[in-house]
Scaffold this motif. Structure first.
Motif, PDB file in Angstrom:
ATOM      1  N   PRO A 119     100.712 -53.120 -33.661  1.00 15.91           N
ATOM      2  CA  PRO A 119     101.419 -53.386 -32.404  1.00 15.91           C
ATOM      3  C   PRO A 119     102.370 -54.571 -32.500  1.00 15.91           C
ATOM      4  N   TYR A 120     102.230 -55.375 -33.563  1.00 16.79           N
ATOM      5  CA  TYR A 120     103.039 -56.584 -33.703  1.00 16.79           C
ATOM      6  C   TYR A 120     104.097 -56.448 -34.798  1.00 16.79           C
ATOM      7  N   GLY A 121     104.267 -55.235 -35.265  1.00 21.71           N
ATOM      8  CA  GLY A 121     105.250 -55.002 -36.318  1.00 21.71           C
ATOM      9  C   GLY A 121     104.598 -54.529 -37.606  1.00 21.71           C
ATOM     10  N   ASP A 122     105.414 -54.215 -38.570  1.00 22.56           N
ATOM     11  CA  ASP A 122     104.911 -53.699 -39.838  1.00 22.56           C
ATOM     12  C   ASP A 122     104.198 -54.783 -40.643  1.00 22.56           C
ATOM     13  N   VAL A 123     103.125 -54.375 -41.309  1.00 22.50           N
ATOM     14  CA  VAL A 123     102.352 -55.254 -42.185  1.00 22.50           C
ATOM     15  C   VAL A 123     102.111 -54.509 -43.495  1.00 22.50           C
ATOM     16  N   ALA A 124     102.452 -55.133 -44.604  1.00 21.48           N
ATOM     17  CA  ALA A 124     102.168 -54.547 -45.910  1.00 21.48           C
ATOM     18  C   ALA A 124     100.726 -54.885 -46.279  1.00 21.48           C
ATOM     19  N   ALA A 125      99.896 -53.860 -46.428  1.00 16.59           N
ATOM     20  CA  ALA A 125      98.482 -54.068 -46.739  1.00 16.59           C
ATOM     21  C   ALA A 125      98.200 -53.587 -48.156  1.00 16.59           C
ATOM     22  N   TYR A 126      97.545 -54.438 -48.926  1.00 16.19           N
ATOM     23  CA  TYR A 126      97.130 -54.099 -50.292  1.00 16.19           C
ATOM     24  C   TYR A 126      95.614 -54.074 -50.345  1.00 16.19           C
ATOM     25  N   VAL A 127      95.080 -53.064 -51.016  1.00 14.12           N
ATOM     26  CA  VAL A 127      93.644 -52.979 -51.273  1.00 14.12           C
ATOM     27  C   VAL A 127      93.474 -52.921 -52.788  1.00 14.12           C
ATOM     28  N   ALA A 128      92.594 -53.764 -53.327  1.00 15.03           N
ATOM     29  CA  ALA A 128      92.451 -53.838 -54.781  1.00 15.03           C
ATOM     30  C   ALA A 128      91.014 -54.103 -55.174  1.00 15.03           C
TER      31      ALA A 128
ATOM     32  N   PRO B 213      98.870 -46.500 -37.117  1.00 11.37           N
ATOM     33  CA  PRO B 213      99.490 -45.566 -38.066  1.00 11.37           C
ATOM     34  C   PRO B 213      99.805 -46.228 -39.407  1.00 11.37           C
ATOM     35  N   LEU B 214      99.767 -45.431 -40.463  1.00  7.05           N
ATOM     36  CA  LEU B 214     100.046 -45.887 -41.819  1.00  7.05           C
ATOM     37  C   LEU B 214     101.205 -45.097 -42.405  1.00  7.05           C
ATOM     38  N   SER B 215     101.955 -45.742 -43.279  1.00 12.12           N
ATOM     39  CA  SER B 215     103.061 -45.060 -43.956  1.00 12.12           C
ATOM     40  C   SER B 215     103.339 -45.767 -45.275  1.00 12.12           C
ATOM     41  N   GLY B 216     104.197 -45.153 -46.076  1.00 13.22           N
ATOM     42  CA  GLY B 216     104.647 -45.790 -47.309  1.00 13.22           C
ATOM     43  C   GLY B 216     103.558 -46.047 -48.310  1.00 13.22           C
ATOM     44  N   GLU B 217     102.507 -45.236 -48.293  1.00 12.03           N
ATOM     45  CA  GLU B 217     101.387 -45.484 -49.215  1.00 12.03           C
ATOM     46  C   GLU B 217     101.787 -45.164 -50.656  1.00 12.03           C
ATOM     47  N   ARG B 218     101.270 -45.976 -51.556  1.00 18.71           N
ATOM     48  CA  ARG B 218     101.495 -45.724 -52.980  1.00 18.71           C
ATOM     49  C   ARG B 218     100.415 -46.427 -53.799  1.00 18.71           C
ATOM     50  N   VAL B 219     100.222 -45.903 -54.988  1.00 16.42           N
ATOM     51  CA  VAL B 219      99.296 -46.515 -55.920  1.00 16.42           C
ATOM     52  C   VAL B 219      99.929 -47.769 -56.506  1.00 16.42           C
ATOM     53  N   VAL B 220      99.145 -48.823 -56.646  1.00 11.98           N
ATOM     54  CA  VAL B 220      99.591 -50.039 -57.323  1.00 11.98           C
ATOM     55  C   VAL B 220      98.884 -50.077 -58.680  1.00 11.98           C
ATOM     56  N   ASP B 221      99.672 -50.064 -59.733  1.00  8.04           N
ATOM     57  CA  ASP B 221      99.109 -50.019 -61.085  1.00  8.04           C
ATOM     58  C   ASP B 221      98.646 -51.416 -61.501  1.00  8.04           C
ATOM     59  N   ILE B 222      97.341 -51.616 -61.485  1.00  6.28           N
ATOM     60  CA  ILE B 222      96.781 -52.907 -61.900  1.00  6.28           C
ATOM     61  C   ILE B 222      95.839 -52.707 -63.096  1.00  6.28           C
ATOM     62  N   LYS B 223      96.038 -51.619 -63.823  1.00  6.27           N
ATOM     63  CA  LYS B 223      95.166 -51.287 -64.952  1.00  6.27           C
ATOM     64  C   LYS B 223      95.525 -52.108 -66.183  1.00  6.27           C
ATOM     65  N   PRO B 224      94.581 -52.898 -66.697  1.00  9.24           N
ATOM     66  CA  PRO B 224      94.824 -53.619 -67.949  1.00  9.24           C
ATOM     67  C   PRO B 224      95.025 -52.641 -69.100  1.00  9.24           C
TER      68      PRO B 224
ATOM     69  N   ARG C 239      92.647 -48.519 -59.170  1.00 16.61           N
ATOM     70  CA  ARG C 239      91.971 -49.382 -58.189  1.00 16.61           C
ATOM     71  C   ARG C 239      92.945 -50.195 -57.349  1.00 16.61           C
ATOM     72  N   GLY C 240      94.164 -49.745 -57.210  1.00 15.23           N
ATOM     73  CA  GLY C 240      95.124 -50.495 -56.413  1.00 15.23           C
ATOM     74  C   GLY C 240      95.863 -49.592 -55.442  1.00 15.23           C
ATOM     75  N   LEU C 241      96.075 -50.084 -54.227  1.00 12.46           N
ATOM     76  CA  LEU C 241      96.719 -49.302 -53.172  1.00 12.46           C
ATOM     77  C   LEU C 241      97.583 -50.211 -52.324  1.00 12.46           C
ATOM     78  N   ARG C 242      98.760 -49.695 -51.959  1.00  9.52           N
ATOM     79  CA  ARG C 242      99.641 -50.411 -51.031  1.00  9.52           C
ATOM     80  C   ARG C 242     100.035 -49.456 -49.932  1.00  9.52           C
ATOM     81  N   VAL C 243     100.038 -49.937 -48.686  1.00  8.77           N
ATOM     82  CA  VAL C 243     100.408 -49.120 -47.549  1.00  8.77           C
ATOM     83  C   VAL C 243     100.990 -50.026 -46.468  1.00  8.77           C
ATOM     84  N   VAL C 244     101.853 -49.467 -45.622  1.00  4.46           N
ATOM     85  CA  VAL C 244     102.415 -50.214 -44.498  1.00  4.46           C
ATOM     86  C   VAL C 244     101.661 -49.844 -43.226  1.00  4.46           C
ATOM     87  N   VAL C 245     101.133 -50.869 -42.558  1.00  4.23           N
ATOM     88  CA  VAL C 245     100.420 -50.678 -41.292  1.00  4.23           C
ATOM     89  C   VAL C 245     101.403 -50.873 -40.149  1.00  4.23           C
ATOM     90  N   ARG C 246     101.533 -49.857 -39.298  1.00  4.76           N
ATOM     91  CA  ARG C 246     102.411 -49.947 -38.127  1.00  4.76           C
ATOM     92  C   ARG C 246     101.624 -50.582 -36.985  1.00  4.76           C
TER      93      ARG C 246
END
Length: 329
Positions: free
Chosen positions: A209-218, A180-191, A200-207
């Motif tokens: 099995p080992y706990g929450d992980v903050a995942a960034y895609v850029a 499951p995913l939660s807390g998604e938001r755009v990450v502003d990396i625009k020059p 082109r930036g995204l942040r989301v929390v991955v739920r």
């Protein structure tokens, strides 16, 4: 009467000392070896102006090993002991810098780890469905994609839905997850110099099995190599913005997946590499797919360890996918 010697009848000859030319060439090779060692070991001291020459050098630094091999062959042909001894220096520096990437890496411990895949799928990909199937075969927990455009994005959503029931797409980047995913938001990396609408930036929390992980895609801006050197100003500005966002992240661990348009040795990515760990082993050159020269598709993490990184088979993209195991701290 004194006879004068005919100056044209007898040519003056310079004595030939056996081995002098060979020794001279040996010292030249030795000098080149020392310079190459300095470049490999002290590349951070190469100025980045003009033309960001330091970043350009660092983009192809691992290929210094090819130059070492060429010098070794020449030294063997010349049978130069001096050159062969001098070559021990760049060999040692290269092995110290990149030798670990040749190691197989630790075997999977089967514990607190996530398998992740990073892929720039290309906005000109003519087979998005085939690309999706290839990525599914990797069996990853997380799949990060860049250059998602209509109507291709709908194809990826449909093809990946069964194996990855959770996904988020923001702008042209997205993350597919088995968890499951939660807390998604755009990450502003625009020059500042790029027009509005560029996302082109995204942040989301991955739920996980080992706990929450903050995942960034850029997906950082592209760089170009020309007569003026490396045009990477926008990429560097975007990396600084992304680094600032990750530095303020409150959820740990953090995983960054993306096409960063730069290698980890490139000083332009220092806002990221200074706070995130990257692969312990594996070169995984990912671009261009037809003849990979550098890994610009990256997996990085904080409060976690990125194990061996590897490329996956080619898809319809001009990038190769990369996969890695991330062990959570």
């Amino acid at each position: 009467m004194v006879e004068r010697a005919d100056s044209g009848s007898v040519a003056a000859e310079t004595p030939v000392v056996p081995g002098v030319g060979k020794r001279r060439r040996g010292w030249v090779l030795a000098g080149i070896a020392v310079v190459l060692s300095a470049v490999l070991g002290f590349h951070r001291l190469v100025p980045n102006w003009p033309g960001r020459m330091g970043s350009l050098l660092e983009s192809f630094l691992p290929w210094g090993g090819v130059l070492v091999v060429v010098l070794l062959i020449v030294a063997l042909v010349r049978r130069s002991a001096v050159a062969l001894v001098a070559l021990l220096l760049p060999v040692g520096v290269w092995v110290d810098t990149f030798g670990g990437l040749l190691l197989p890496g630790e075997a999977s411990g089967g514990g607190r780890e996530l398998v992740v895949v990073q892929h720039n799928v290309s906005d000109e990909n003519r087979d998005p469905a085939g690309t999706a199937r290839a990525l599914i075969d990797a069996g990853a927990d997380l799949v990060a994609l860049e250059e998602l455009v209509d109507p291709q994005v709908a194809v990826y959503e449909k093809a990946l839905a069964a194996d990855y029931p959770h996904h988020v797409v923001r702008g042209t980047v997205g993350l597919w997850s088995k968890h499951p995913l939660s807390g998604e938001r755009v990450v502003d990396i625009k020059p500042p110099s790029i027009e509005e609408g560029w996302s082109r930036g995204l942040r989301v929390v991955v739920r996980s099995p080992y706990g929450d992980v903050a995942a960034y895609v850029a997906h950082l801006p592209s760089v170009r190599v020309g007569v003026g050197g490396l045009a990477s100003e926008r990429r560097d500005e975007s990396a600084a913005l992304l680094g600032r966002a990750i530095a303020g992240e409150s959820v740990e661990p953090v995983v960054l997946l993306g096409d960063l348009n730069g290698v980890v040795e490139d000083r332009g990515l220092r806002p990221l590499t200074s706070q995130l760990e990257f692969a312990e082993s594996g070169f995984a050159f990912s671009f261009p797919a037809a003849f990979p020269l550098a890994r610009i598709d990256q997996v990085m993490a904080r409060s976690a360890t990125v194990g061996r990184i590897r490329t996956l088979p080619a898809t319809g993209s001009d990038h190769l996918p990369v996969a890695a195991r991330v062990t959570l701290g």
